[in-house]
Design a protein around this motif. Structure first.
Motif, PDB file in Angstrom:
ATOM      1  N   ILE A  19      39.944 -11.654 -36.545  1.00 48.69           N
ATOM      2  CA  ILE A  19      41.477 -11.991 -35.975  1.00 48.69           C
ATOM      3  C   ILE A  19      41.240 -11.803 -34.557  1.00 48.69           C
ATOM      4  O   ILE A  19      42.002 -12.605 -33.880  1.00 48.69           O
ATOM      5  CB  ILE A  19      42.290 -10.957 -36.822  1.00 48.69           C
ATOM      6  N   GLN A  20      40.660 -10.832 -33.943  1.00 47.13           N
ATOM      7  CA  GLN A  20      40.937 -10.684 -32.335  1.00 47.13           C
ATOM      8  C   GLN A  20      39.900 -11.547 -31.665  1.00 47.13           C
ATOM      9  O   GLN A  20      39.929 -11.649 -30.455  1.00 47.13           O
ATOM     10  CB  GLN A  20      40.569  -9.222 -32.178  1.00 47.13           C
ATOM     11  N   GLY A  21      39.125 -12.176 -32.434  1.00 46.32           N
ATOM     12  CA  GLY A  21      38.020 -13.072 -31.745  1.00 46.32           C
ATOM     13  C   GLY A  21      36.750 -12.354 -31.098  1.00 46.32           C
ATOM     14  O   GLY A  21      36.053 -12.924 -30.273  1.00 46.32           O
ATOM     15  N   ILE A  22      36.642 -11.016 -31.436  1.00 50.56           N
ATOM     16  CA  ILE A  22      35.536 -10.182 -31.014  1.00 50.56           C
ATOM     17  C   ILE A  22      34.348 -10.435 -31.872  1.00 50.56           C
ATOM     18  O   ILE A  22      34.494 -10.775 -32.960  1.00 50.56           O
ATOM     19  CB  ILE A  22      35.842  -8.764 -31.033  1.00 50.56           C
ATOM     20  N   ASP A  23      33.311 -10.324 -31.042  1.00 42.21           N
ATOM     21  CA  ASP A  23      31.895 -10.555 -32.062  1.00 42.21           C
ATOM     22  C   ASP A  23      32.104  -9.439 -33.170  1.00 42.21           C
ATOM     23  O   ASP A  23      32.314  -8.265 -33.060  1.00 42.21           O
ATOM     24  CB  ASP A  23      30.737 -10.003 -31.153  1.00 42.21           C
ATOM     25  N   TRP A  24      31.868 -10.263 -34.481  1.00 41.90           N
ATOM     26  CA  TRP A  24      32.113  -9.366 -35.610  1.00 41.90           C
ATOM     27  C   TRP A  24      31.082  -8.166 -35.767  1.00 41.90           C
ATOM     28  O   TRP A  24      31.364  -7.282 -36.811  1.00 41.90           O
ATOM     29  CB  TRP A  24      32.187 -10.160 -36.909  1.00 41.90           C
ATOM     30  N   LEU A  25      29.983  -8.034 -35.092  1.00 39.99           N
ATOM     31  CA  LEU A  25      29.105  -6.882 -35.230  1.00 39.99           C
ATOM     32  C   LEU A  25      29.381  -5.772 -34.201  1.00 39.99           C
ATOM     33  O   LEU A  25      28.615  -4.805 -33.988  1.00 39.99           O
ATOM     34  CB  LEU A  25      27.513  -7.438 -35.143  1.00 39.99           C
ATOM     35  N   SER A  26      30.338  -6.248 -33.197  1.00 38.37           N
ATOM     36  CA  SER A  26      30.517  -5.026 -32.287  1.00 38.37           C
ATOM     37  C   SER A  26      30.911  -3.752 -32.713  1.00 38.37           C
ATOM     38  O   SER A  26      30.404  -2.843 -32.500  1.00 38.37           O
ATOM     39  CB  SER A  26      31.751  -5.450 -31.432  1.00 38.37           C
ATOM     40  N   THR A  27      31.720  -3.736 -33.919  1.00 35.94           N
ATOM     41  CA  THR A  27      32.352  -2.494 -34.656  1.00 35.94           C
ATOM     42  C   THR A  27      30.966  -1.698 -35.067  1.00 35.94           C
ATOM     43  O   THR A  27      30.682  -0.552 -35.025  1.00 35.94           O
ATOM     44  CB  THR A  27      33.127  -2.586 -35.438  1.00 35.94           C
ATOM     45  N   PHE A  28      30.062  -2.697 -35.786  1.00 32.61           N
ATOM     46  CA  PHE A  28      28.583  -2.005 -36.552  1.00 32.61           C
ATOM     47  C   PHE A  28      27.796  -1.495 -35.319  1.00 32.61           C
ATOM     48  O   PHE A  28      27.427  -0.471 -35.506  1.00 32.61           O
ATOM     49  CB  PHE A  28      28.191  -3.140 -37.119  1.00 32.61           C
ATOM     50  N   LYS A  29      27.810  -2.068 -34.083  1.00 35.16           N
ATOM     51  CA  LYS A  29      27.080  -1.716 -33.058  1.00 35.16           C
ATOM     52  C   LYS A  29      27.655  -0.230 -32.490  1.00 35.16           C
ATOM     53  O   LYS A  29      26.825   0.487 -32.200  1.00 35.16           O
ATOM     54  CB  LYS A  29      27.005  -2.618 -31.955  1.00 35.16           C
ATOM     55  N   MET A  76      26.750   2.513 -34.993  1.00 30.82           N
ATOM     56  CA  MET A  76      25.467   2.802 -34.980  1.00 30.82           C
ATOM     57  C   MET A  76      24.993   3.602 -33.766  1.00 30.82           C
ATOM     58  O   MET A  76      24.479   4.626 -33.678  1.00 30.82           O
ATOM     59  CB  MET A  76      24.707   1.568 -35.294  1.00 30.82           C
ATOM     60  N   ARG A  77      25.576   3.175 -32.721  1.00 32.00           N
ATOM     61  CA  ARG A  77      25.369   3.904 -31.309  1.00 32.00           C
ATOM     62  C   ARG A  77      25.965   5.122 -31.409  1.00 32.00           C
ATOM     63  O   ARG A  77      25.330   6.195 -30.680  1.00 32.00           O
ATOM     64  CB  ARG A  77      26.042   3.161 -30.351  1.00 32.00           C
ATOM     65  N   PHE A  78      27.233   5.613 -32.007  1.00 27.39           N
ATOM     66  CA  PHE A  78      27.864   6.841 -32.195  1.00 27.39           C
ATOM     67  C   PHE A  78      26.775   7.645 -32.862  1.00 27.39           C
ATOM     68  O   PHE A  78      26.554   8.753 -32.557  1.00 27.39           O
ATOM     69  CB  PHE A  78      29.346   6.635 -32.582  1.00 27.39           C
ATOM     70  N   ILE A  79      26.535   7.379 -34.151  1.00 28.86           N
ATOM     71  CA  ILE A  79      25.362   7.879 -35.020  1.00 28.86           C
ATOM     72  C   ILE A  79      24.297   8.252 -34.194  1.00 28.86           C
ATOM     73  O   ILE A  79      23.678   9.459 -34.411  1.00 28.86           O
ATOM     74  CB  ILE A  79      25.389   7.359 -36.375  1.00 28.86           C
TER      75      ILE A  79
END
Length: 178
Positions: free
Chosen positions: A30-40, A43-46
């Motif tokens: 909906i926000q037009g952001i890369d859909w894998l950005s949250t996943f990235k 994963m970076r946080f973990i």
């Protein structure tokens, strides 16, 4: 469906994770952001959390105290659970009388050193008055009641056979309850 898949914990956590991932993908779209950005980012946080944990300076005495606390805790839990299971007597201990092989029988149980029970004091009793029968007659081939003077023929193997039948009755009728 597998048994573990019906577990309420698995269902609750699984639906939360799946719903969170789907909601994140929907919001990214909906926000037009890369859909894998949250996943990235997740994963970076973990990865950063694991690296921070592995780089944490720990003192040896902290580790020894933690191991000692765990060992003591496991010992206490084992003692508590062991004492609760030992306080409950087996249900077959109530089975002390039966009629078989032409005689009424009575017996008691003795607890052995390993915690198992054995049949003890097995003896036939008079079917009329309930008194313990006395072995008598020529060559000990009769059982007689001293109170009501009844006699019955006796074979040497009858007592052993009665014990075998009692043990089989216990195994069939009470072993599934233990």
């Amino acid at each position: 469906m597998k048994k573990w898949a019906k577990n309420p914990w698995v269902l609750g956590i699984g639906t939360t994770v799946i719903g969170g991932v789907l909601l994140s993908l929907l919001l990214d779209w909906i926000q037009g952001i890369d859909w894998l950005s949250t996943f990235k980012n997740v994963m970076r946080f973990i990865f950063n959390g694991v690296v921070s944990f592995l780089n944490f300076e720990i003192k040896v005495w902290w580790l020894l105290i933690a191991i000692a606390i765990i060992v003591v805790g496991l010992f206490v839990v084992a003692k508590i659970s062991g004492s609760q299971s030992n306080n409950i007597p087996p249900t077959f201990l109530q089975y002390t009388k039966d009629y078989m092989l032409g005689y009424s029988w009575e017996w008691t149980y003795s607890k052995m050193y390993d915690g198992k029970y054995t049949i003890s004091n097995l003896h036939p009793v008079c079917t009329k008055c309930g008194m313990r029968l006395k072995q008598g007659g020529l060559y000990g081939t009769e059982m007689e009641c001293l109170r009501c003077n009844t006699t019955q023929n006796w074979e040497d193997s009858v007592e052993y056979d009665a014990q075998l039948l009692i043990e089989d009755n216990i195994r069939k009728n009470y072993s599934q309850n233990q």
